[in-house]
Design an enzyme around this catalytic site. Structure first.
Site, PDB file in Angstrom:
ATOM      1  N   GLY A 237       0.781  -1.240   0.000  1.00  0.00           N
ATOM      2  CA  GLY A 237       0.000   0.000   0.000  1.00  0.00           C
ATOM      3  C   GLY A 237       0.806   1.279   0.000  1.00  0.00           C
ATOM      4  O   GLY A 237       0.233   2.361   0.002  1.00  0.00           O
ATOM      5  N   GLU A 279       4.464  -6.565   1.668  1.00  0.00           N
ATOM      6  CA  GLU A 279       4.039  -6.914   0.296  1.00  0.00           C
ATOM      7  C   GLU A 279       3.869  -5.695  -0.599  1.00  0.00           C
ATOM      8  O   GLU A 279       2.782  -5.451  -1.108  1.00  0.00           O
ATOM      9  CB  GLU A 279       2.666  -7.609   0.339  1.00  0.00           C
ATOM     10  CG  GLU A 279       2.579  -8.841   1.157  1.00  0.00           C
ATOM     11  CD  GLU A 279       1.169  -9.446   1.122  1.00  0.00           C
ATOM     12  OE1 GLU A 279       1.107 -10.665   0.965  1.00  0.00           O
ATOM     13  OE2 GLU A 279       0.179  -8.720   1.251  1.00  0.00           O
ATOM     14  N   GLY A 281       3.706  -3.457  -3.879  1.00  0.00           N
ATOM     15  CA  GLY A 281       3.532  -3.690  -5.312  1.00  0.00           C
ATOM     16  C   GLY A 281       3.835  -2.401  -6.061  1.00  0.00           C
ATOM     17  O   GLY A 281       4.904  -2.226  -6.653  1.00  0.00           O
ATOM     18  N   ARG A 319      -6.893   3.362 -15.235  1.00  0.00           N
ATOM     19  CA  ARG A 319      -6.990   3.956 -13.903  1.00  0.00           C
ATOM     20  C   ARG A 319      -7.680   5.326 -13.874  1.00  0.00           C
ATOM     21  O   ARG A 319      -8.469   5.579 -12.968  1.00  0.00           O
ATOM     22  CB  ARG A 319      -5.606   4.029 -13.231  1.00  0.00           C
ATOM     23  CG  ARG A 319      -5.007   2.635 -12.985  1.00  0.00           C
ATOM     24  CD  ARG A 319      -3.698   2.674 -12.219  1.00  0.00           C
ATOM     25  NE  ARG A 319      -3.875   3.111 -10.856  1.00  0.00           N
ATOM     26  CZ  ARG A 319      -3.527   4.282 -10.385  1.00  0.00           C
ATOM     27  NH1 ARG A 319      -2.949   5.184 -11.173  1.00  0.00           N
ATOM     28  NH2 ARG A 319      -3.748   4.596  -9.129  1.00  0.00           N
ATOM     29  N   TYR A 323     -10.833   5.155 -11.410  1.00  0.00           N
ATOM     30  CA  TYR A 323     -10.918   5.886 -10.148  1.00  0.00           C
ATOM     31  C   TYR A 323     -10.258   7.258 -10.173  1.00  0.00           C
ATOM     32  O   TYR A 323      -9.636   7.671  -9.211  1.00  0.00           O
ATOM     33  CB  TYR A 323     -10.463   5.058  -8.930  1.00  0.00           C
ATOM     34  CG  TYR A 323      -9.364   4.043  -9.135  1.00  0.00           C
ATOM     35  CD1 TYR A 323      -9.640   2.676  -8.990  1.00  0.00           C
ATOM     36  CD2 TYR A 323      -8.062   4.423  -9.427  1.00  0.00           C
ATOM     37  CE1 TYR A 323      -8.650   1.733  -9.151  1.00  0.00           C
ATOM     38  CE2 TYR A 323      -7.062   3.481  -9.590  1.00  0.00           C
ATOM     39  CZ  TYR A 323      -7.366   2.138  -9.442  1.00  0.00           C
ATOM     40  OH  TYR A 323      -6.379   1.200  -9.596  1.00  0.00           O
ATOM     41  N   CYS A 350     -14.376   4.549 -27.560  1.00  0.00           N
ATOM     42  CA  CYS A 350     -15.714   5.120 -27.684  1.00  0.00           C
ATOM     43  C   CYS A 350     -16.377   5.222 -26.323  1.00  0.00           C
ATOM     44  O   CYS A 350     -17.359   4.539 -26.035  1.00  0.00           O
ATOM     45  CB  CYS A 350     -16.534   4.261 -28.635  1.00  0.00           C
ATOM     46  SG  CYS A 350     -15.825   4.328 -30.271  1.00  0.00           S
ATOM     47  N   GLU A 351     -15.799   6.035 -25.470  1.00  0.00           N
ATOM     48  CA  GLU A 351     -16.307   6.300 -24.122  1.00  0.00           C
ATOM     49  C   GLU A 351     -15.926   7.734 -23.806  1.00  0.00           C
ATOM     50  O   GLU A 351     -14.747   8.088 -23.899  1.00  0.00           O
ATOM     51  CB  GLU A 351     -15.593   5.424 -23.075  1.00  0.00           C
ATOM     52  CG  GLU A 351     -15.785   3.945 -23.194  1.00  0.00           C
ATOM     53  CD  GLU A 351     -17.120   3.466 -22.669  1.00  0.00           C
ATOM     54  OE1 GLU A 351     -17.676   4.131 -21.770  1.00  0.00           O
ATOM     55  OE2 GLU A 351     -17.606   2.452 -23.182  1.00  0.00           O
TER      56      GLU A 351
END
Ligand SMILES: *Cc1c(COP(=O)(O)O)cnc(C)c1O
EC number: 4.1.1.20
Length: 420
Positions: A237, A279, A281, A319, A323, A350-351
């Site tokens: 995190g 952990e 990432g 991403r 969000y 097409c968005e």
């Protein structure tokens, strides 16, 4: 020099050689982070382990680099596990997570002797025990605990709050049924607990709070069940730099405070300090990557906004639309030109939501210029899709100024490969 240099390479030359869109990763940067983990965490504190959270970015080459640097890996699916297997990653250095591991995935993991399985809900233990018995294997597990903390990050990347799809909630009843079940298993052995409270966290406050909650739990299960916690996995995190107000901190900012708190709490409860696992990432690979695009259509809506369209977008970097993640971008072939325009970088899907960067300040551009988007090493390639049947970009790794292809660009035929 009018072009951007990255990891010792002229990025315009790479864009011309490999075409765009293109993911570029710096092995030197990744190795620097992995060595920081070794020097500032593993070597500084005894009884510690580190695994790289592979969902941030995983290819066979990445798995080989992580293993070469002596770090373990966590996986959250059969596909990630299979990639590790094919890269000859040692299975005892793998931790397997997931809130809904399928029976096939559990069989693959147990058959191949993965180091730890992190149990996400109580019934999962029945599945694990049954498969372990059938295959006559010993399986080591940790419980993922949801510590009931809200972290200061986008709600789609919070994971430790009470109302979460992840982990075993910390209520009297669930903990006692989880413990009673675990302690009666024959082929499955509980070694301790795990938490992961969210991603892109810029302070260590919630890791410290989570340690307090977990040590209380360790004390409780010792008193009530005589259970000694041998391992505590504190998740990942740690945040990185994306835009002006988000910065990467040194690993020790998080890990020193985790270690100080765990020592303190274990002393106060008279517990032996367990092995501590981390952990990370995003922190390992995020800033190692950038994505290069070619600029195409330029649309100026007078008095409103200028849209600069690129040859990628949502399929290679979901991403921003997922969000509202923010990125910085630069025109890599005009790196020293004065930024005079404020534009919006639009993807080619097409968005309407396929906007990569709002209000980016850049020099005057034209069709054929190259845009580089920074800090795309984590959760870009690994989250990419074929939406609009757009082939995925290639991935190029740069090591000491030398480039090599580690993932080929997809072709239209790759997209058709499984169509019947
Ligand atoms: C995603 C994840 C991580 C890594 O998160 P980062 O924010 O990328 O460091 C670590 N542990 C678990 C269980 C995860 O799901």
């Amino acid at each position: 020099m009018k072009n951007l240099m990255f990891a010792g390479c002229d990025i315009v030359k790479l864009a011309e050689k490999y075409k765009t869109p293109l993911y570029i990763m710096s092995e030197d940067y990744i190795v620097e982070r992995l060595r920081e983990i070794k020097n500032d965490f593993l070597n500084r504190h005894e009884k510690t382990r580190a695994v790289y959270a592979s969902k941030a970015f995983l290819t066979k080459e990445m798995a080989r680099i992580v293993h070469r640097e002596g770090i373990g890996m966590d996986v959250v699916s059969g596909g990630e596990l299979y990639t590790a297997m094919k890269a000859e990653f040692p299975m005892e250095d793998i931790i397997f997570h997931g809130n809904n591991k399928t029976i096939d995935e559990l069989e693959l993991a147990i058959e191949n002797n993965v180091g730890r399985i992190v149990v996400d809900h109580i019934e999962e233990m029945d599945l694990i025990e049954e498969i372990a018995k059938e295959k006559n294997k010993k399986v080591y597990i940790l419980f993922r605990i949801s510590p009931g903390l809200e972290s200061d990050t986008h709600k789609y990347i919070q994971t430790g709050q009470v109302d979460s799809k992840f982990g075993i909630p910390l209520t009297e009843k669930t903990i006692s049924s989880a413990m009673e079940k675990a302690l009666n298993l024959e082929f499955t052995e509980l070694l301790g607990f795990h938490f992961h409270i969210g991603s892109q966290l810029s302070d260590n406050e919630n890791h410290i709070k989570a340690i307090d909650i977990m040590t209380k739990l360790m004390k409780k299960v010792k008193d009530e069940y005589g259970f000694i916690t041998k391992e505590l996995n504190t998740g990942g995190g740690y945040g990185i730099h994306y835009s002006e107000d988000e910065h990467r901190k040194p690993l020790s900012y998080y890990t020193d405070s985790i270690m100080i708190e765990i020592e303190k709490q274990c002393k106060s409860y008279d517990l032996e300090r367990p092995l501590i696992i981390i952990e990370p990432g995003r922190w390992v690979v995020g800033e190692a990557g950038m994505t290069i695009y070619s600029i195409g259509a330029i649309k100026e809506i007078p008095g409103i906004r200028t849209y600069i369209s690129i040859d990628g977008g949502m399929p290679d970097n979901p991403r921003p639309s997922l969000y509202e993640a923010k990125y910085e971008g630069v025109i890599i072939n005009k790196i020293h030109e004065e930024p005079t325009e404020i534009v919006t970088i639009a993807g080619k899907c097409c968005e309407s939501g396929d906007i990569l960067i709002w209000d980016l300040k850049i020099p005057k551009v034209e069709r054929g210029d190259f845009l580089g988007v920074l800090s795309t090493g984590a959760y870009n390639y690994s989250m990419s899709s074929n939406y609009n049947r757009i082939p995925r970009p290639a991935v190029v790794m740069i090591t000491e100024g030398k480039d090599r292809l580690i993932v080929k660009r997809e072709t239209y035929d790759d997209i058709l490969r499984n169509d019947l």
